[in-house]
Write a protein that holds these residues in place. Structure first.
Motif, PDB file in Angstrom:
ATOM      1  N   ARG A   5      27.114  39.516  43.480  1.00  0.00           N
ATOM      2  CA  ARG A   5      28.186  40.415  43.080  1.00  0.00           C
ATOM      3  C   ARG A   5      29.520  40.045  43.744  1.00  0.00           C
ATOM      4  NH1 ARG A   5      27.067  46.596  44.175  1.00  0.00           N
ATOM      5  NH2 ARG A   5      27.384  45.854  46.309  1.00  0.00           N
ATOM      6  N   VAL A   8      31.831  37.605  41.781  1.00  0.00           N
ATOM      7  CA  VAL A   8      32.191  37.863  40.392  1.00  0.00           C
ATOM      8  C   VAL A   8      33.694  38.035  40.206  1.00  0.00           C
ATOM      9  CG1 VAL A   8      31.927  39.464  38.472  1.00  0.00           C
ATOM     10  CG2 VAL A   8      29.929  38.818  39.831  1.00  0.00           C
ATOM     11  N   GLU A   9      34.350  38.794  41.083  1.00  0.00           N
ATOM     12  CA  GLU A   9      35.754  39.126  40.873  1.00  0.00           C
ATOM     13  C   GLU A   9      36.690  38.514  41.908  1.00  0.00           C
ATOM     14  OE1 GLU A   9      36.039  43.330  40.641  1.00  0.00           O
ATOM     15  OE2 GLU A   9      34.929  43.474  38.742  1.00  0.00           O
ATOM     16  N   GLY A  10      36.176  37.831  42.900  1.00  0.00           N
ATOM     17  CA  GLY A  10      37.022  37.291  43.955  1.00  0.00           C
ATOM     18  C   GLY A  10      37.597  35.938  43.601  1.00  0.00           C
ATOM     19  N   GLU A 323      44.165  31.974  45.091  1.00  0.00           N
ATOM     20  CA  GLU A 323      42.983  32.186  44.241  1.00  0.00           C
ATOM     21  C   GLU A 323      41.867  31.199  44.557  1.00  0.00           C
ATOM     22  OE1 GLU A 323      42.390  34.759  42.166  1.00  0.00           O
ATOM     23  OE2 GLU A 323      44.202  35.450  43.205  1.00  0.00           O
ATOM     24  N   GLN A 369      35.549  26.585  37.079  1.00  0.00           N
ATOM     25  CA  GLN A 369      36.134  26.869  38.387  1.00  0.00           C
ATOM     26  C   GLN A 369      36.756  25.616  39.002  1.00  0.00           C
ATOM     27  OE1 GLN A 369      32.731  28.533  40.413  1.00  0.00           O
ATOM     28  NE2 GLN A 369      33.434  30.635  40.087  1.00  0.00           N
TER      29      GLN A 369
END
Length: 382
Positions: A5, A8-10, A323, A369
């Motif tokens: 988890r 997922v958003e990091g 990012e 990525q």
């Protein structure tokens, strides 16, 4: 394959050499031993027997990944503890007056500081072998450094910053020929590439480098090697690490080891190597003549890319490329950035050392990525 988890958003995670996310399958396997299966594995009743079975199975799983027998595996609380048990344990058990230890300067601090403590408190002599421009030790230098008082040589399997793979099989052979115990900190290598511990005296394993939680490691000990314990007490872990075993974390490490074995059998390290090389190619193409590889081109971990970009300070680039989660070749102390001791020992110039980026890939790294990370790094560099 379920993505943890936290990923997922990091930001794009390219710091797997620092620590790996816990694989959800590992979390699931350990949970029962934090709840219903709470027994002390030394107890002879039902609850204890269940924990003992789980502990023994975990030992089997770790041993299988290393290609060795379960009786060689001693669970520890970390890789640093395993390193200390190997180094301090060997020297104190040797009975040699003014014992001699051999290591090299790009080791993990757990190895370097354990050697320094032995020098300071136990009258040990410590020799640091030189490394070449790729950070590699020459086995002939080890042979030349051995004396009648040498009791231990410790050289890591893979460097955490550059991924450089030391010739540990050759080094172990030299040590064995001279009757010297050989230890390798294989924290970064195990799980990322096939590893056979059969011919090595002492091997350090670390859970949080292979998708298990922090706080669990192991030392693989060749039968016949004598060690003085770090922790005295009730005789757990073959008498080498007293204290009631943490069954949940041992189960986690065992599960992670089994998953790693399956990954390696499926060729996952080849997929990761291709992604690593793709990232290098994208950066080299977009920044022609400015990207320099630090460490060996071939003899390195399949997941590790350590580079410097002309005119760029590593920590400044990562401050801009927010990012991306990665590491640099410098350490920050009180606001001052100091070059990595690893890159310094390799003889790299100051600009290369301060400009270094360590980009390390892992189980959940994707092509998308990699392409985005390359774009972000180029944008930040420009």
């Amino acid at each position: 394959m379920t993505v943890p988890r936290g990923l997922v958003e990091g930001p794009i995670y390219l710091d797997y050499n620092a620590t790996t996310p816990i694989d959800p399958a590992v979390t699931e396997a350990m949970l029962p031993y934090l709840t219903a299966e709470f027994g002390n594995p030394s107890s002879t009743h039902h609850y204890g027997r269940e924990s003992r079975v789980a502990l023994d199975h975990a030992r089997d799983q770790v041993a299988a990944l290393l290609g060795t027998s379960a009786e060689r595996i001693v669970f520890t609380g970390s890789g640093s503890e395993a390193d200390n048990l190997a180094i301090r344990g060997t020297v104190l058990a040797s009975g040699v007056d003014r014992p001699h230890v051999i290591t090299q300067p790009t080791e993990h601090p757990a190895v370097l500081q354990a050697c320094e403590a032995l020098r300071r408190w136990h009258n040990a002599e410590v020799t640091f072998l030189p490394v070449d421009g790729d950070g590699l030790v020459d086995p002939d230098d080890l042979a030349a450094a051995i004396t009648p008082r040498t009791v231990l040589a410790s050289v890591m399997a893979a460097n955490n910053e550059t991924g450089a793979l030391q010739p540990i099989d050759d080094l172990a052979h030299v040590a064995r020929e001279h009757g010297v115990v050989f230890h390798t900190d294989a924290a970064q290598a195990i799980g990322k590439m096939p590893f056979d511990a059969t011919e090595h005296d002492l091997v350090t394993v670390v859970g949080h480098k292979m998708y298990a939680p922090k706080g669990i490691g192991a030392l693989c000990i060749r039968l016949g090697v004598t060690l003085e314990p770090l922790v005295y007490g009730g005789g757990q872990e073959h008498g080498l690490r007293a204290g009631t075993e943490n069954v949940a974390l041992a189960v986690a490490l065992g599960t992670a080891a089994e998953l790693a074995a399956k990954d390696l059998a499926s060729g996952s390290h080849d997929r990761i190597r291709e992604l690593r090389d793709r990232l290098h190619h994208l950066l080299d193409t977009a920044l022609p003549g400015r990207v320099h590889l630090n460490g060996p081109e071939k003899a390195r971990l399949p997941n590790t890319l350590n580079i410097s970009i002309n005119g760029i300070i590593g920590h400044e680039l990562l401050d801009t490329a927010t990012e991306i989660a990665a590491s640099t070749g410098s350490a920050c102390h009180s606001g001052q950035h100091e070059p990595s001791p690893v890159l310094t020992a390799m003889g790299l110039p100051s600009g290369r050392r301060l400009g270094a980026l360590r980009l390390s890939l892992g189980r959940w790294t994707t092509t998308e990525q990699i392409d985005q990370a390359a774009h972000d790094i180029v944008e930040a560099a420009n």
